[in-house]
Design a protein around this motif. Structure first.
Motif, PDB file in Angstrom:
ATOM      1  N   LEU A 518       0.838  -1.208   0.000  1.00  4.65           N
ATOM      2  CA  LEU A 518       0.000   0.000   0.000  1.00  4.65           C
ATOM      3  C   LEU A 518       0.876   1.262   0.000  1.00  4.65           C
ATOM      4  N   ALA A 519       1.917   1.230   0.831  1.00 13.01           N
ATOM      5  CA  ALA A 519       2.842   2.370   0.877  1.00 13.01           C
ATOM      6  C   ALA A 519       3.561   2.530  -0.461  1.00 13.01           C
ATOM      7  N   GLY A 520       3.950   1.411  -1.068  1.00 11.91           N
ATOM      8  CA  GLY A 520       4.628   1.464  -2.355  1.00 11.91           C
ATOM      9  C   GLY A 520       3.762   2.079  -3.437  1.00 11.91           C
ATOM     10  N   ILE A 521       2.479   1.696  -3.455  1.00 17.78           N
ATOM     11  CA  ILE A 521       1.554   2.248  -4.458  1.00 17.78           C
ATOM     12  C   ILE A 521       1.369   3.754  -4.238  1.00 17.78           C
ATOM     13  N   TYR A 522       1.181   4.144  -2.969  1.00 16.31           N
ATOM     14  CA  TYR A 522       0.969   5.576  -2.688  1.00 16.31           C
ATOM     15  C   TYR A 522       2.180   6.404  -3.109  1.00 16.31           C
ATOM     16  N   PHE A 523       3.365   5.999  -2.664  1.00 24.88           N
ATOM     17  CA  PHE A 523       4.544   6.838  -2.900  1.00 24.88           C
ATOM     18  C   PHE A 523       5.025   6.757  -4.352  1.00 24.88           C
ATOM     19  N   THR A 524       4.768   5.628  -5.026  1.00 24.24           N
ATOM     20  CA  THR A 524       5.079   5.567  -6.453  1.00 24.24           C
ATOM     21  C   THR A 524       4.177   6.526  -7.226  1.00 24.24           C
ATOM     22  N   THR A 525       2.889   6.484  -6.909  1.00 28.47           N
ATOM     23  CA  THR A 525       1.939   7.406  -7.547  1.00 28.47           C
ATOM     24  C   THR A 525       2.313   8.853  -7.249  1.00 28.47           C
ATOM     25  N   SER A 526       2.667   9.100  -5.999  1.00 26.19           N
ATOM     26  CA  SER A 526       3.035  10.452  -5.584  1.00 26.19           C
ATOM     27  C   SER A 526       4.270  10.950  -6.329  1.00 26.19           C
ATOM     28  N   LEU A 527       5.239  10.057  -6.521  1.00 22.87           N
ATOM     29  CA  LEU A 527       6.467  10.421  -7.242  1.00 22.87           C
ATOM     30  C   LEU A 527       6.169  10.735  -8.705  1.00 22.87           C
TER      31      LEU A 527
END
Length: 619
Positions: A518-527
């Protein structure tokens, strides 16, 4: 793909250094993408025809009209009453009001509507505008998470869920997430804006503050002290006569400063004011308002003899500032008479200023004393400071005669600050029309069309003095920045860079548990959203998040919410979202200001939501 990433990295580096203007950096990056063959000319220039860019241009015009008509000042005055003298209450009020509007209106539209109001609020309350404008932009994005229509990524994940056969989200399914984001935003931005934004641009305003304001000139020369106003009635004896025929100055010792004509239609919404500089051939008509300067007793005697009436409070003809002159079309300025001027030793009535420039001398400052009476018979001296009155166009012509005098300050800059307050109801009606067209889906008008309609109406209905004034409200640096950076997303997608980054990061984290994924999806999207539009990022990441969740047997809802949050809550870059770009110049922000304030907020929201989303939408 490698070359695209290198160009992107170098561009971000130059943005961070801040030595070169951001729009120039963006254009250079765009040219490199074309020269290297990564983008075709059509692809590279597609950003400037993008609806977001066109909408930004239109919203700058709408926002300028809101400010020019004084509507921003009126609304900010009411908000200031609610805030009182508390800077904290003012900050909270702006965050809450902007977030609420952002729930139903696009974040770009929300910022464009609120920006002039917040600038006016800051000026009235004495708070630095830079302290409030970045939180304003962020609040519009935070508010977009309150409803289904608040931001495009919300609609993207709705479409992905329904296409995969999952139950669709309710209109207010996003509200708990949005409320938490707003609370986090207030808590984080309150200290960060004080630490990093409070001193932005301080001192520059004082450096520019060399021109006396119009109010200061009126007070200094005490123009309002001997000012009288009368309405020409149906039975008035001066109706149909010229100023020369009345011989007002010789008979009463009065000077006619202005003749004003007003027309009102559509129950007061449409109002036009025509200010005329009184000349010998000016013909007085019924309904005109005459502004006279001179002794009150003589003015009253003139009014009695010609059956003139005094305008009542709130009636047509009452000055907007409740005690003096308005400067919609006619202005005042100071100029110093040079010792070598050809006007020295001439009487005011023989100066020729009226004949050549259509300018009246309404006051003289000489050796610290003010001469206001019997001006036509005053002999001019070198070094005299003349207070002149005329149309703004004619005042601008005075600067061409530098051999005889020097115009003090920048009178045309002061003219630009004069609000056309009689147009405020009309500007409000147009603004509401735009909001209605943007909010209600059953009206078949695209948001960009609604903005264009509103912008053109603001110009056609006279909410600006002229078309040039409307063009001046457009911040071209922000427009070029967004237009040049939008094709970067095309380059990243075309070369496969964005897909490679997202797939590798998300697939690599799947084996470490749902929270890490979940954290990976959020921060990848954010990046990715820092370099690609939030809608494009959501379109790219939503299917990946859905597939990743279903492959490990988890509910896709928290993962798709992570996508829309990562795409919408991007604050670490001025070009990540149009609202960030809209406030960049007005707040005098650099790229690093967004890093200092926006990046911590972006990280905090991400960390909190990794733990909150599973509570709201269980795995």
């Amino acid at each position: 793909m490698v070359l695209t990433l290198v160009i992107l990295a170098v561009t971000a580096l130059f943005f961070a250094i801040g030595k070169i203007r951001s729009d120039v950096v963006a254009l250079c990056a765009l040219i490199l993408l074309m020269v290297s063959g990564i983008l075709t000319p059509d692809e590279a220039l597609s950003g400037f025809s993008n609806s977001v860019v066109i909408m930004m241009v239109g919203l700058f015009v709408v926002g300028g009209a809101i400010f020019q008509t004084g509507l921003a000042k009126m609304i900010s005055g009411r908000m200031l009453k609610l805030a009182g003298n508390s800077e904290l209450r003012l900050f909270l009020l702006i965050m809450v009001v902007t977030s609420f509007i952002g729930a139903f209106v696009s974040n770009t539209g929300t910022v464009a509507l609120m920006l002039p109001i917040v600038v006016s609020l800051a000026a009235k309350s004495g708070v630095n505008a830079s302290r409030l404008l970045m939180p304003l932009a962020f609040a519009s994005s935070l508010g977009g998470m309150l409803t289904l229509i608040g931001t495009p990524p919300n609609l993207v994940i709705q479409d992905v869920l329904t296409s995969a056969g999952y139950e669709q989200l309710d209109f207010f399914a996003f509200t708990p997430v949005g409320l938490i984001c707003i609370v986090i935003g207030i808590i984080v931005l309150l200290p960060l804006s004080k630490w990093f934004l409070a001193k932005k641009g301080e001192g520059r305003d004082n450096e520019k503050r060399r021109t006396k304001s119009l109010e200061e000139l009126v007070e200094e020369y005490r123009l309002a002290d001997n000012l009288s106003r009368f309405i020409v009635g149906k039975n008035s004896g001066i109706k149909g006569k010229t100023i020369a025929e009345l011989d007002i100055h010789n008979r009463y010792g009065l000077t006619v400063l202005e003749v004003r004509r007003e027309t009102t239609r559509q129950k007061g919404i449409i109002k036009n004011v025509n200010q005329m500089l009184a000349g010998p051939r000016t013909v007085i008509s019924e309904g005109d308002i005459i502004y006279l300067s001179g002794e009150k007793e003589q003015a009253d005697r003139f009014a009695d003899e010609y059956s003139l009436t005094v305008p009542e409070a709130g009636s047509s003809g009452l000055s907007a500032n409740q005690g003096g002159l308005d400067f919609y079309d006619i202005g005042i300025a100071e100029m110093v008479l040079l010792p070598t001027s050809s006007l020295v030793n001439h009487l005011v009535k023989d100066s020729g200023l009226r004949a050549k420039f259509h300018i009246n001398i309404v006051g003289i400052r000489r050796n610290g004393e003010y001469i206001m009476d019997d001006l036509p018979d005053v002999r001019l001296h070198g070094g005299d400071v003349l207070l002149v009155q005329g149309t703004w166009a004619n005042i601008s012509l005075l600067g061409n005669e530098e051999d005889d005098w020097v115009v003090l300050g920048q009178p045309l800059e002061e003219a630009a600050k004069v609000t056309l307050d009689y147009k405020a109801p009309l500007a409000a009606a147009i603004m509401l029309l735009m909001i209605v067209l943007m909010v209600f889906d059953f009206i078949p008008v695209a948001p960009v069309t609604a903005v264009m309609i509103a912008a053109v109406l603001m110009v056609l209905t006279g909410c600006f003095r002229n078309v040039e004034a409307a063009y001046k409200t457009i911040n071209w640096e922000s427009v070029v920045l967004i237009g040049a950076m939008l094709p970067m997303s095309v380059a990243l997608e075309k070369t496969g860079a964005s897909a490679a980054i997202s797939h590798s990061l998300v697939s690599g984290l799947g084996g470490y548990g749902p929270f890490v994924l979940l954290a990976g999806i959020y921060f990848t999207t954010s990046l990715l959203t820092m370099f690609i539009s939030n809608t494009a990022t959501a379109v790219l990441m939503a299917p990946i998040a859905l597939t990743s969740a279903t492959e490990i047997g988890l509910s896709p809802y928290p993962f798709l919410f992570a996508v829309t949050l990562g795409a919408s809550m991007c604050f670490a870059s001025p070009f990540a979202t149009p609202p960030n770009a809209l406030v960049m110049q007005a707040g005098r922000y650099s790229f690093m200001d967004y890093i200092k304030v926006g990046l911590p907020l972006q990280l905090v929201i991400g960390i909190v939501m990794v733990f909150v989303l599973p509570l709201l939408f269980p795995f």
